[in-house]
Design a protein around this motif. Structure first.
Motif, PDB file in Angstrom:
ATOM      1  N   GLY A  21       6.332  19.635   1.215  1.00  0.00           N
ATOM      2  CA  GLY A  21       7.059  18.394   1.060  1.00  0.00           C
ATOM      3  C   GLY A  21       6.523  17.295   1.955  1.00  0.00           C
ATOM      4  N   ILE A  22       5.660  17.665   2.893  1.00  0.00           N
ATOM      5  CA  ILE A  22       5.023  16.680   3.761  1.00  0.00           C
ATOM      6  C   ILE A  22       3.601  16.488   3.260  1.00  0.00           C
ATOM      7  N   SER A  23       3.250  15.268   2.914  1.00  0.00           N
ATOM      8  CA  SER A  23       1.916  14.990   2.408  1.00  0.00           C
ATOM      9  C   SER A  23       1.316  13.813   3.159  1.00  0.00           C
ATOM     10  N   PHE A  24       0.013  13.795   3.242  1.00  0.00           N
ATOM     11  CA  PHE A  24      -0.706  12.696   3.866  1.00  0.00           C
ATOM     12  C   PHE A  24      -1.444  11.937   2.786  1.00  0.00           C
ATOM     13  N   VAL A  25      -1.361  10.635   2.848  1.00  0.00           N
ATOM     14  CA  VAL A  25      -1.984   9.791   1.846  1.00  0.00           C
ATOM     15  C   VAL A  25      -2.989   8.893   2.540  1.00  0.00           C
ATOM     16  N   ASP A  26      -4.169   8.823   1.969  1.00  0.00           N
ATOM     17  CA  ASP A  26      -5.182   7.908   2.487  1.00  0.00           C
ATOM     18  C   ASP A  26      -4.934   6.548   1.860  1.00  0.00           C
ATOM     19  N   SER A  27      -4.703   5.538   2.666  1.00  0.00           N
ATOM     20  CA  SER A  27      -4.358   4.229   2.130  1.00  0.00           C
ATOM     21  C   SER A  27      -5.530   3.262   2.176  1.00  0.00           C
ATOM     22  N   THR A  28      -6.735   3.795   2.092  1.00  0.00           N
ATOM     23  CA  THR A  28      -7.913   2.932   2.084  1.00  0.00           C
ATOM     24  C   THR A  28      -7.978   2.180   0.761  1.00  0.00           C
ATOM     25  N   PRO A  29      -8.107   0.860   0.789  1.00  0.00           N
ATOM     26  CA  PRO A  29      -8.184   0.121  -0.473  1.00  0.00           C
ATOM     27  C   PRO A  29      -9.524   0.337  -1.163  1.00  0.00           C
ATOM     28  N   LEU A  30      -9.496   0.450  -2.478  1.00  0.00           N
ATOM     29  CA  LEU A  30     -10.719   0.554  -3.266  1.00  0.00           C
ATOM     30  C   LEU A  30     -10.943  -0.785  -3.953  1.00  0.00           C
ATOM     31  N   ARG A  31     -11.839  -1.560  -3.407  1.00  0.00           N
ATOM     32  CA  ARG A  31     -12.101  -2.890  -3.953  1.00  0.00           C
ATOM     33  C   ARG A  31     -12.920  -2.774  -5.230  1.00  0.00           C
ATOM     34  N   ILE A  32     -12.526  -3.525  -6.259  1.00  0.00           N
ATOM     35  CA  ILE A  32     -13.236  -3.527  -7.532  1.00  0.00           C
ATOM     36  C   ILE A  32     -14.289  -4.623  -7.545  1.00  0.00           C
ATOM     37  N   CYS A  33     -13.911  -5.797  -7.151  1.00  0.00           N
ATOM     38  CA  CYS A  33     -14.841  -6.920  -7.150  1.00  0.00           C
ATOM     39  C   CYS A  33     -14.406  -7.929  -6.097  1.00  0.00           C
ATOM     40  N   ARG A  34     -15.224  -8.937  -5.919  1.00  0.00           N
ATOM     41  CA  ARG A  34     -14.862  -9.997  -4.983  1.00  0.00           C
ATOM     42  C   ARG A  34     -13.716 -10.818  -5.547  1.00  0.00           C
ATOM     43  N   ASN A  35     -13.006 -11.478  -4.663  1.00  0.00           N
ATOM     44  CA  ASN A  35     -11.841 -12.261  -5.095  1.00  0.00           C
ATOM     45  C   ASN A  35     -12.228 -13.380  -6.067  1.00  0.00           C
ATOM     46  N   GLN A  36     -13.434 -13.927  -5.951  1.00  0.00           N
ATOM     47  CA  GLN A  36     -13.867 -15.000  -6.841  1.00  0.00           C
ATOM     48  C   GLN A  36     -14.061 -14.510  -8.280  1.00  0.00           C
ATOM     49  N   ARG A  37     -14.268 -13.215  -8.482  1.00  0.00           N
ATOM     50  CA  ARG A  37     -14.560 -12.678  -9.812  1.00  0.00           C
ATOM     51  C   ARG A  37     -13.362 -11.969 -10.455  1.00  0.00           C
TER      52      ARG A  37
END
Length: 154
Positions: A114-130
């Motif tokens: 019931g205890i889990s660890f989650v990796d909260s690293t963001p996965l960027r798809i593209c730059r904000n301009q695109r």
């Protein structure tokens, strides 16, 4: 690194699992006509190969060849008396891929507490301009904010 006692314990569990798995494979698989056998049976058992792969992944080594030649063939020879050459070992890995995956999933991974660890690293798809011209993940990716700023992705 796993101690010798733990290594022996996992070996016995893996050996029992391999015997059960082989019996089930013989029972439930389609029997093709006999083909000519090009290799004789290996001196190493499937359980030994599985243990070596588990030890490699739990060690700090990055290269399987160095781990096998240095650690297994020299320092752990008393635990694996029937070691084969590295090239033959690589050929034998193919045979244990499916049993090893099932063994790790069903036997070595414990029950969820019931205890889990989650990796909260963001996965960027593209730059904000695109963001507006991105079509690949249009329906599932979204804007988010992390400690490094805004991003578009998961």
């Amino acid at each position: 690194m796993i101690t010798e006692e733990k290594n022996t314990e996992i070996f016995y569990i893996a050996d029992d699992f391999c015997k059960f798995f082989d019996a089930q494979m013989v029972k439930y698989t389609f029997k093709a006509p006999k083909k000519r056998k090009y290799h004789r049976d290996s001196r190493m058992s499937k359980a030994e190969i599985m243990i070596i792969m588990i030890l490699f992944h739990s060690s700090g080594y990055r290269c399987l060849k160095h781990f096998y030649l240095e650690k297994i063939c020299k320092h752990m020879r008393h635990l694996f008396p029937n070691v084969v050459s590295y090239n033959r070992f690589v050929e034998l890995e193919r045979e244990i891929a499916l049993p090893l995956a099932i063994f790790i999933k069903k036997v070595l991974l414990g029950k969820c507490t019931g205890i889990s660890f989650v990796d909260s690293t963001p996965l960027r798809i593209c730059r904000n301009q695109r963001i507006l011209i991105n079509k690949t993940f249009k329906s599932i990716a979204q804007r988010g904010k992390c400690s490094m700023g805004w991003f578009f992705g998961f």
